[in-house]
Scaffold this motif. Structure first.
Motif, PDB file in Angstrom:
ATOM      1  N   VAL A 170       0.842  -1.185   0.000  1.00 43.45           N
ATOM      2  CA  VAL A 170       0.000   0.000   0.000  1.00 43.45           C
ATOM      3  C   VAL A 170       0.882   1.243   0.000  1.00 43.45           C
ATOM      4  O   VAL A 170       2.067   1.190   0.331  1.00 43.45           O
ATOM      5  N   VAL A 171       0.295   2.368  -0.380  1.00 40.23           N
ATOM      6  CA  VAL A 171       0.991   3.652  -0.345  1.00 40.23           C
ATOM      7  C   VAL A 171       0.643   4.340   0.969  1.00 40.23           C
ATOM      8  O   VAL A 171      -0.532   4.528   1.283  1.00 40.23           O
ATOM      9  N   ILE A 172       1.667   4.698   1.751  1.00 44.25           N
ATOM     10  CA  ILE A 172       1.453   5.230   3.098  1.00 44.25           C
ATOM     11  C   ILE A 172       2.106   6.600   3.212  1.00 44.25           C
ATOM     12  O   ILE A 172       3.230   6.810   2.748  1.00 44.25           O
ATOM     13  N   LYS A 173       1.423   7.539   3.808  1.00 47.10           N
ATOM     14  CA  LYS A 173       1.986   8.859   4.125  1.00 47.10           C
ATOM     15  C   LYS A 173       1.393   9.336   5.434  1.00 47.10           C
ATOM     16  O   LYS A 173       0.190   9.198   5.668  1.00 47.10           O
ATOM     17  N   ASN A 174       2.234   9.854   6.335  1.00 47.07           N
ATOM     18  CA  ASN A 174       1.715  10.414   7.579  1.00 47.07           C
ATOM     19  C   ASN A 174       2.334  11.785   7.829  1.00 47.07           C
ATOM     20  O   ASN A 174       3.456  12.075   7.399  1.00 47.07           O
ATOM     21  N   GLU A 175       1.591  12.648   8.499  1.00 45.80           N
ATOM     22  CA  GLU A 175       2.087  13.972   8.864  1.00 45.80           C
ATOM     23  C   GLU A 175       1.378  14.430  10.133  1.00 45.80           C
ATOM     24  O   GLU A 175       0.319  13.897  10.497  1.00 45.80           O
ATOM     25  N   THR A 176       1.980  15.390  10.812  1.00 44.19           N
ATOM     26  CA  THR A 176       1.396  15.960  12.024  1.00 44.19           C
ATOM     27  C   THR A 176       1.099  17.436  11.790  1.00 44.19           C
ATOM     28  O   THR A 176       1.790  18.106  11.015  1.00 44.19           O
ATOM     29  N   ARG A 177       0.079  17.922  12.460  1.00 49.34           N
ATOM     30  CA  ARG A 177      -0.295  19.332  12.360  1.00 49.34           C
ATOM     31  C   ARG A 177      -0.595  19.866  13.747  1.00 49.34           C
ATOM     32  O   ARG A 177      -1.124  19.160  14.602  1.00 49.34           O
ATOM     33  N   GLY A 178      -0.244  21.140  13.945  1.00 48.95           N
ATOM     34  CA  GLY A 178      -0.540  21.788  15.218  1.00 48.95           C
ATOM     35  C   GLY A 178       0.602  21.776  16.203  1.00 48.95           C
ATOM     36  O   GLY A 178       0.442  22.237  17.333  1.00 48.95           O
ATOM     37  N   THR A 179       1.758  21.262  15.804  1.00 47.07           N
ATOM     38  CA  THR A 179       2.911  21.261  16.695  1.00 47.07           C
ATOM     39  C   THR A 179       4.176  21.489  15.871  1.00 47.07           C
ATOM     40  O   THR A 179       4.137  21.511  14.627  1.00 47.07           O
ATOM     41  N   LEU A 180       5.302  21.642  16.545  1.00 43.20           N
ATOM     42  CA  LEU A 180       6.549  21.886  15.846  1.00 43.20           C
ATOM     43  C   LEU A 180       6.916  20.726  14.938  1.00 43.20           C
ATOM     44  O   LEU A 180       6.789  19.556  15.309  1.00 43.20           O
ATOM     45  N   LYS A 181       7.371  21.065  13.751  1.00 42.76           N
ATOM     46  CA  LYS A 181       7.885  20.043  12.853  1.00 42.76           C
ATOM     47  C   LYS A 181       9.277  19.617  13.307  1.00 42.76           C
ATOM     48  O   LYS A 181       9.909  20.271  14.135  1.00 42.76           O
ATOM     49  N   ASN A 182       9.763  18.516  12.749  1.00 36.28           N
ATOM     50  CA  ASN A 182      11.077  18.002  13.150  1.00 36.28           C
ATOM     51  C   ASN A 182      12.212  18.939  12.763  1.00 36.28           C
ATOM     52  O   ASN A 182      13.259  18.916  13.395  1.00 36.28           O
ATOM     53  N   ARG A 183      12.005  19.722  11.739  1.00 39.40           N
ATOM     54  CA  ARG A 183      13.035  20.681  11.328  1.00 39.40           C
ATOM     55  C   ARG A 183      12.442  22.076  11.313  1.00 39.40           C
ATOM     56  O   ARG A 183      11.371  22.303  10.764  1.00 39.40           O
ATOM     57  N   LEU A 184      13.171  23.002  11.909  1.00 39.51           N
ATOM     58  CA  LEU A 184      12.736  24.384  12.047  1.00 39.51           C
ATOM     59  C   LEU A 184      13.617  25.267  11.172  1.00 39.51           C
ATOM     60  O   LEU A 184      14.843  25.124  11.157  1.00 39.51           O
ATOM     61  N   TYR A 185      12.989  26.197  10.436  1.00 37.61           N
ATOM     62  CA  TYR A 185      13.729  27.103   9.555  1.00 37.61           C
ATOM     63  C   TYR A 185      13.595  28.529  10.097  1.00 37.61           C
ATOM     64  O   TYR A 185      12.486  29.047  10.235  1.00 37.61           O
ATOM     65  N   VAL A 186      14.749  29.143  10.374  1.00 35.55           N
ATOM     66  CA  VAL A 186      14.775  30.476  10.982  1.00 35.55           C
ATOM     67  C   VAL A 186      15.685  31.372  10.157  1.00 35.55           C
ATOM     68  O   VAL A 186      16.867  31.062   9.956  1.00 35.55           O
ATOM     69  N   ALA A 187      15.146  32.473   9.659  1.00 32.72           N
ATOM     70  CA  ALA A 187      15.940  33.460   8.931  1.00 32.72           C
ATOM     71  C   ALA A 187      16.266  34.616   9.861  1.00 32.72           C
ATOM     72  O   ALA A 187      15.437  35.015  10.684  1.00 32.72           O
ATOM     73  N   CYS A 188      17.479  35.146   9.727  1.00 33.60           N
ATOM     74  CA  CYS A 188      17.918  36.231  10.611  1.00 33.60           C
ATOM     75  C   CYS A 188      18.448  37.396   9.792  1.00 33.60           C
ATOM     76  O   CYS A 188      19.394  37.236   9.008  1.00 33.60           O
ATOM     77  N   ASN A 189      17.826  38.556   9.945  1.00 32.97           N
ATOM     78  CA  ASN A 189      18.318  39.790   9.358  1.00 32.97           C
ATOM     79  C   ASN A 189      19.235  40.431  10.399  1.00 32.97           C
ATOM     80  O   ASN A 189      18.797  41.223  11.234  1.00 32.97           O
ATOM     81  N   CYS A 190      20.483  40.031  10.386  1.00 30.93           N
ATOM     82  CA  CYS A 190      21.396  40.386  11.479  1.00 30.93           C
ATOM     83  C   CYS A 190      22.831  40.147  11.029  1.00 30.93           C
ATOM     84  O   CYS A 190      23.085  39.717   9.904  1.00 30.93           O
ATOM     85  N   THR A 191      23.771  40.405  11.913  1.00 31.85           N
ATOM     86  CA  THR A 191      25.175  40.143  11.638  1.00 31.85           C
ATOM     87  C   THR A 191      25.448  38.643  11.722  1.00 31.85           C
ATOM     88  O   THR A 191      24.653  37.869  12.271  1.00 31.85           O
ATOM     89  N   ASP A 192      26.601  38.231  11.196  1.00 27.27           N
ATOM     90  CA  ASP A 192      26.948  36.811  11.193  1.00 27.27           C
ATOM     91  C   ASP A 192      27.071  36.249  12.604  1.00 27.27           C
ATOM     92  O   ASP A 192      26.685  35.094  12.854  1.00 27.27           O
ATOM     93  N   ASP A 193      27.616  37.034  13.534  1.00 27.77           N
ATOM     94  CA  ASP A 193      27.782  36.503  14.893  1.00 27.77           C
ATOM     95  C   ASP A 193      26.433  36.306  15.581  1.00 27.77           C
ATOM     96  O   ASP A 193      26.263  35.351  16.359  1.00 27.77           O
ATOM     97  N   LYS A 194      25.467  37.145  15.277  1.00 30.30           N
ATOM     98  CA  LYS A 194      24.136  36.951  15.853  1.00 30.30           C
ATOM     99  C   LYS A 194      23.425  35.768  15.208  1.00 30.30           C
ATOM    100  O   LYS A 194      22.688  35.038  15.870  1.00 30.30           O
ATOM    101  N   ARG A 195      23.641  35.586  13.911  1.00 30.95           N
ATOM    102  CA  ARG A 195      23.092  34.393  13.246  1.00 30.95           C
ATOM    103  C   ARG A 195      23.661  33.127  13.874  1.00 30.95           C
ATOM    104  O   ARG A 195      22.926  32.170  14.160  1.00 30.95           O
ATOM    105  N   ASP A 196      24.978  33.113  14.111  1.00 29.91           N
ATOM    106  CA  ASP A 196      25.605  31.938  14.728  1.00 29.91           C
ATOM    107  C   ASP A 196      25.124  31.744  16.170  1.00 29.91           C
ATOM    108  O   ASP A 196      25.015  30.613  16.648  1.00 29.91           O
ATOM    109  N   TYR A 197      24.860  32.834  16.857  1.00 25.34           N
ATOM    110  CA  TYR A 197      24.309  32.783  18.220  1.00 25.34           C
ATOM    111  C   TYR A 197      22.962  32.064  18.208  1.00 25.34           C
ATOM    112  O   TYR A 197      22.691  31.196  19.046  1.00 25.34           O
ATOM    113  N   LEU A 198      22.119  32.412  17.242  1.00 24.65           N
ATOM    114  CA  LEU A 198      20.822  31.753  17.114  1.00 24.65           C
ATOM    115  C   LEU A 198      20.983  30.275  16.795  1.00 24.65           C
ATOM    116  O   LEU A 198      20.298  29.418  17.357  1.00 24.65           O
TER     117      LEU A 198
END
Length: 450
Positions: free
Chosen positions: A79-107
């Protein structure tokens, strides 16, 4: 001859009647939908079985759900199987920073190893400008969170880009010292983008000499509630380096564990406190600053250092422990001077303030804000006074936990719906409260390829 004509007429009449009846009376074709019903039933049974085995939370956030569980069920072969979750944090988080390199590394350092409710979150932090927001490699249009770590007027095309970003359901955090004169409504020099996006305005008053405290949210529906909850519940990682012996005092028993021990530093309220990890059994703390352990704590227990309370969640290894901050935690003042950050919610709603250094008025309706929220449930913004204005090296673990809790709580938790040509979807609500209350919905799709 007449008899032959009557026979032909009878034949023609029979044919005409046969055709007419076939045109008027159609044969219905009935379908049972048994195949689709069976897919739904099998999906529901699989989720209930995983739940009763106590493995549902572990399975749905990893690829092992299909590999180690579903594929072993005879009913779900081929069978073809797919599962996903909604309403909570995903396993990978993507964060963009409009800041200096040292602040990006801090994050990136703060988000490198986040663990709660038995699962780990990985994070990708990238640099971005504000006109074309970098999605950091995600499949979505935008990252989950955008951090602006500097002051910007946020006018024109930048304002429009940020408004679109928030409307998409993402979290926007500004860490900046905002000049009072730019949001006071006096003259033409106001930065309207700041007022519109972060919902702030200038307010008059004199700063008292108070610590900064949380304003306890009145209920779970107000904007600051999730960040308040995450700060006090998500485990914070502390790491130690190699240490051979643990110095003790006050009659405390020495660490009897053989092998590696970790020595580390925990900094909060501008003070450093040394700790030693005794194997995987206990943590020794120096609470008076004389470089000798005077307190021993075992996992899943509360402890105090000075007037602050904490909880030892885990000892992951002789080099790593995870602790939680406990109410009512106080920060040293980081709001700033008289020409900046005298701010209030633009609609005077004190329930949008997370941290306060007291109140401007005796009625306690106007908090001296260090963090102000704005937005709706679809997209949230937060202004934060710049706690790192004196340099990142002067920030503490309490500031890092605060920033992490803002990012984790404000991240976009909506999963983009994907098209599945074959299959039926079963939904299931699950709850985990090992560290922090996490309520989410699981969607399991099962379909036959032929």
């Amino acid at each position: 001859m007449k008899g032959q004509i009557s026979i032909l007429e009878a034949i023609f009449s029979a044919i005409i009647l046969f055709i007419a009846f076939n045109m008027m009376i159609t044969v219905e074709e009935y379908q049972t939908k048994w195949k689709e019903s069976l897919n739904l039933l099998q999906g529901r049974d699989a989720l209930i079985t995983a739940d009763r085995l106590g493995r549902l939370h572990d399975f749905v956030f990893s690829d092992s759900f299909a590999r180690e569980f579903l594929n072993k069920l005879d009913a779900l072969k081929d069978v073809v199987i797919k599962n996903e979750t909604r309403g909570t944090l995903k396993n990978r988080l993507y964060v963009a920073c409009n800041c200096t390199d040292d602040k990006r590394d801090y994050l990136q350092n703060i988000l490198n190893d986040v663990k709660f409710n038995t699962r780990k979150i990985s994070a990708v932090v990238c640099s971005t400008n504000l006109l074309t927001i970098n999605n950091c490699g995600s499949n979505a249009k935008y990252p989950d969170v955008l951090v602006i770590w500097r002051y910007d007027p946020l006018e024109g095309a930048v304002r429009n880009a940020l408004i679109d970003f928030v409307k998409d359901g993402n979290g926007l955090i500004e860490i900046a010292d905002v000049p009072n004169s730019r949001v006071d409504g006096q003259g033409d020099d106001d930065h309207e983008g700041q007022k519109i996006i972060f919902g702030i305005k200038s307010i008059q008053g004199n700063y008292p000499n108070n610590p900064i405290e949380f304003l306890k949210p009145r209920n779970s529906s107000v904007l600051p509630y999730q960040s308040y909850k995450w700060f006090y519940h998500v485990p914070y990682l502390l790491q130690g380096t190699s240490s051979e012996t643990i110095p003790v005092e006050d009659g405390i028993a020495s660490c009897s564990t053989e092998g590696m021990k970790g020595k580390g530093n925990f900094r909060f309220r501008n003070t450093d406190y040394t700790f030693w990890i005794c194997g995987t059994t206990s943590v020794y703390w120096d609470t008076n600053g004389n470089n000798k352990a005077d307190k021993v704590v075992t996992p899943r227990n509360k402890f105090s250092i000075g007037n602050s309370n904490f909880f030892l969640n885990y000892i992951d290894s002789p080099r790593e422990i995870r602790i939680s901050f406990k109410p009512d935690y106080l920060f040293n003042n980081f709001i700033g001077g008289n020409n900046v950050n005298k701010l209030a919610p633009i609609d005077n709603d004190k329930n949008k303030v997370l941290l306060s250094m007291g109140f401007w008025d005796q009625q306690r309706e106007k908090p001296i804000a260090a963090i102000i929220f704005n937005g709706t449930g679809n997209g949230i913004t937060a202004w934060v006074a710049d706690f790192a204005r004196d340099g990142l090296t002067n920030t503490g673990d309490d500031h890092k936990q605060l920033l992490a809790s803002l990012i984790l709580s404000m991240a976009n938790k909506r999963t983009k719906e994907t098209f599945q040509q074959i299959g039926q979807t079963t939904s299931y609500i699950n709850v985990n409260n090992t560290d922090i209350l996490e309520i989410y919905k699981i969607y399991l799709s099962i379909g036959k390829p032929f």
